[in-house]
Design a protein around this motif. Sequence first.
Motif, PDB file in Angstrom:
ATOM      1  N   ILE A  52      -1.549   0.441   2.147  1.00 46.85           N
ATOM      2  CA  ILE A  52      -1.389  -0.076   3.512  1.00 46.85           C
ATOM      3  C   ILE A  52      -2.432   0.500   4.472  1.00 46.85           C
ATOM      4  CG2 ILE A  52       0.400   1.628   4.121  1.00 46.85           C
ATOM      5  CD1 ILE A  52       1.765  -0.777   5.652  1.00 46.85           C
ATOM      6  N   THR A  98       5.970  -3.477   7.647  1.00 41.43           N
ATOM      7  CA  THR A  98       5.146  -2.560   8.434  1.00 41.43           C
ATOM      8  C   THR A  98       3.770  -3.158   8.674  1.00 41.43           C
ATOM      9  OG1 THR A  98       6.253  -0.823   7.198  1.00 41.43           O
ATOM     10  CG2 THR A  98       4.404  -0.151   8.580  1.00 41.43           C
ATOM     11  N   HIS A 121       1.052  -2.517  -8.188  1.00 40.12           N
ATOM     12  CA  HIS A 121       1.402  -1.370  -7.349  1.00 40.12           C
ATOM     13  C   HIS A 121       1.168  -0.070  -8.119  1.00 40.12           C
ATOM     14  CE1 HIS A 121       3.307   1.106  -4.438  1.00 40.12           C
ATOM     15  NE2 HIS A 121       3.756   0.094  -3.720  1.00 40.12           N
ATOM     16  N   TRP A 130      -1.594  -2.416  -2.750  1.00 40.06           N
ATOM     17  CA  TRP A 130      -0.504  -1.989  -1.861  1.00 40.06           C
ATOM     18  C   TRP A 130      -0.862  -0.758  -1.039  1.00 40.06           C
ATOM     19  CZ3 TRP A 130       3.893  -4.938  -1.243  1.00 40.06           C
ATOM     20  CH2 TRP A 130       3.957  -6.056  -2.104  1.00 40.06           C
ATOM     21  N   THR A 138       7.090  -2.168   3.145  1.00 46.72           N
ATOM     22  CA  THR A 138       5.638  -2.090   3.303  1.00 46.72           C
ATOM     23  C   THR A 138       5.110  -3.370   3.932  1.00 46.72           C
ATOM     24  OG1 THR A 138       5.749  -1.000   1.155  1.00 46.72           O
ATOM     25  CG2 THR A 138       3.563  -1.357   2.077  1.00 46.72           C
TER      26      THR A 138
END
Lengths: 484, 151
Positions: free
Chosen positions: A90, A67, A213, A88, A64
Amino acid sequence: MEESMTTSQGGESDMECSDNEFYDYYNSNDDIDIEQIDPRNIDPEYFEYNCLLEEQVDRLLNETVETLSNNLQIPPSLAKVLLHSNQWNINEVTKKFNDNSTQTLIAARIEPDAPPSSLLLTRLSSYVYCSVCATLQHFENFHNLSCAHMFCNECWTMHFEVQINQGISTGIACMARDCIVLAPEDFVLKHLQRPNMREKYQQFSFQDYVKSHPFLRFCPGPNCSIVVHSKDIKAKRATCNQCKTIFCFKCGCDYHAPTDCHVIKKWLTKCADDSETANYISAHTKDCPKCHICIEKNGGCNHMQCYNCKHDFCWMCLGDWKSHGSEYYECSRYRENPNIAHESVHAQAREALKKYLHYYERWENHSKSLKLEEQTLEKLRSRINQNVMSGLGTWIDWQYLFTAANLLAKCRYTLQYTYPYAYYMEGGSRKELFEYQQAQLEAEIENLSWKIERAETTNRGDLENQMDIAEKRRTTLLKDFLDE
Amino acid sequence: MASLPRRIIKETQRLMQEPVPGISAVPDDSNARYFHVIVTGPEDSPFEGGLFKLELFLPEDYPMSAPKVRFITKIYHPNIDRLGRICLDILKDKWSPALQIRTVLLSIQALLSAPNPDDPLANDVAELWKVNESEAIRNAKEWTRRYAMDN
């Protein structure tokens, strides 16, 4: 004529015309669909998740981070801070960043909210004064975060070590007064040489990342390092594949279907507060309602048979068991006093306690029964060993008894957790339906428990039938009342 | 004993050479990390006219950790408890290594001028401060006169 020839002979042309000519009953793929019924529709407790090792979690997080780092063209350590402060997510971070990159970086405490004053960046000579250790040092010895507050390397190291020893990792800020800019991972690690400090830092920040998360949950088992991963953030049952701990994925506590997370928390707090009273009131022994001999409960089953007078009665309500085997089973239902609103405060308090005790006793009783049935399982194991040794069937022949005992535990567990649900439920037709189903489940579970305790004299087919009924009752109740 | 960090020496020197008005901080003869502090009660506060004794200790990892400060003189204040412990953010989570003894003592003096009953340490005092401020101020003046004025 030609057409029928081609189809009957089969071959390549068959595939071409089968679509529009006729329905190919045997070779269509439709029957595969029938076998693949979505398990979500049959099993209300269906839950997709993975048990991950620390390395696997690291890989997942790093993917992650990479990316995002590539998407936004920012260093990975900053991408990590951004993700950590945005759960988290994204897509959301990317959107926020594209809308207003400055504001996003300020909100994540990567950039200061006011641009650093130019004074901080100008150096008069190659020597700089560190205000923390009060020494003049060569500027090469200095580092700063985006806020441009310069401090010498030794001071940074000391600052990080003191913070890490207090358990702080992802939340370490700049040393300047009122400055809230966070030190990203690479900056901290650059200043930490001692291996045990680096290890501690990485361990603490890993914990922070997992806790922030939404798709990750630490297994609550003692000394277990497994992390459960699921994209479905629901109060579903997760079983750790290492330590076998069963827990609710959403809240991380003991699994509690059909009750939801905040209700079970309320219930457990209440039980912890009131446990002394309840313990005092519910003793461990009861008298037989017929011959009044004192009876201690030594099995999980609530269907009691007095060893003295052979009277069958229910442990919970002390009523005749005859009424429990039928659809009139009502021992699980609490009957509220209809005139309570007109009674005195005193009477209302007494009624409230009575109501709580009704549910608490049943909750506590099933919890005790679960423990007693573990002992039954042990006895069962030794009896099966004896049977096998004396030539009565093989070990495999007797496996169905273990399956039955496991199923009983599963059903009773759910039944236990229906009581807090019912306690907090508002009166009405839905509650009536719930208590009806609860009563049904209760009755079937007691039947099952009775049959397992008397396994030798129970016909196997009869027992397996009872297992099927009990599990059906359980899933029916969960299907209707387990909130999505 | 490890030698005294340069930072502490510097701070001590400056406290001696340019003392803060209304505050005196003197290191102990036998322990350079332990300071005897006297703060004068700020003007226009119920503590005016009083001299308040405090002790200040610089822990091993100072300035990475905050100094430990405590009132020795009894004081009637919603953010200071019976044992003289002080509820002040910069002594806890808002500590920064860039802060100094001097800034800490100035903040304590400011706390005497502006008590904050919404973030209390001494609950009974804070309660009275909110419900009946004039009576609380009377009590504070009385305590100042009784404990902080003689000697």
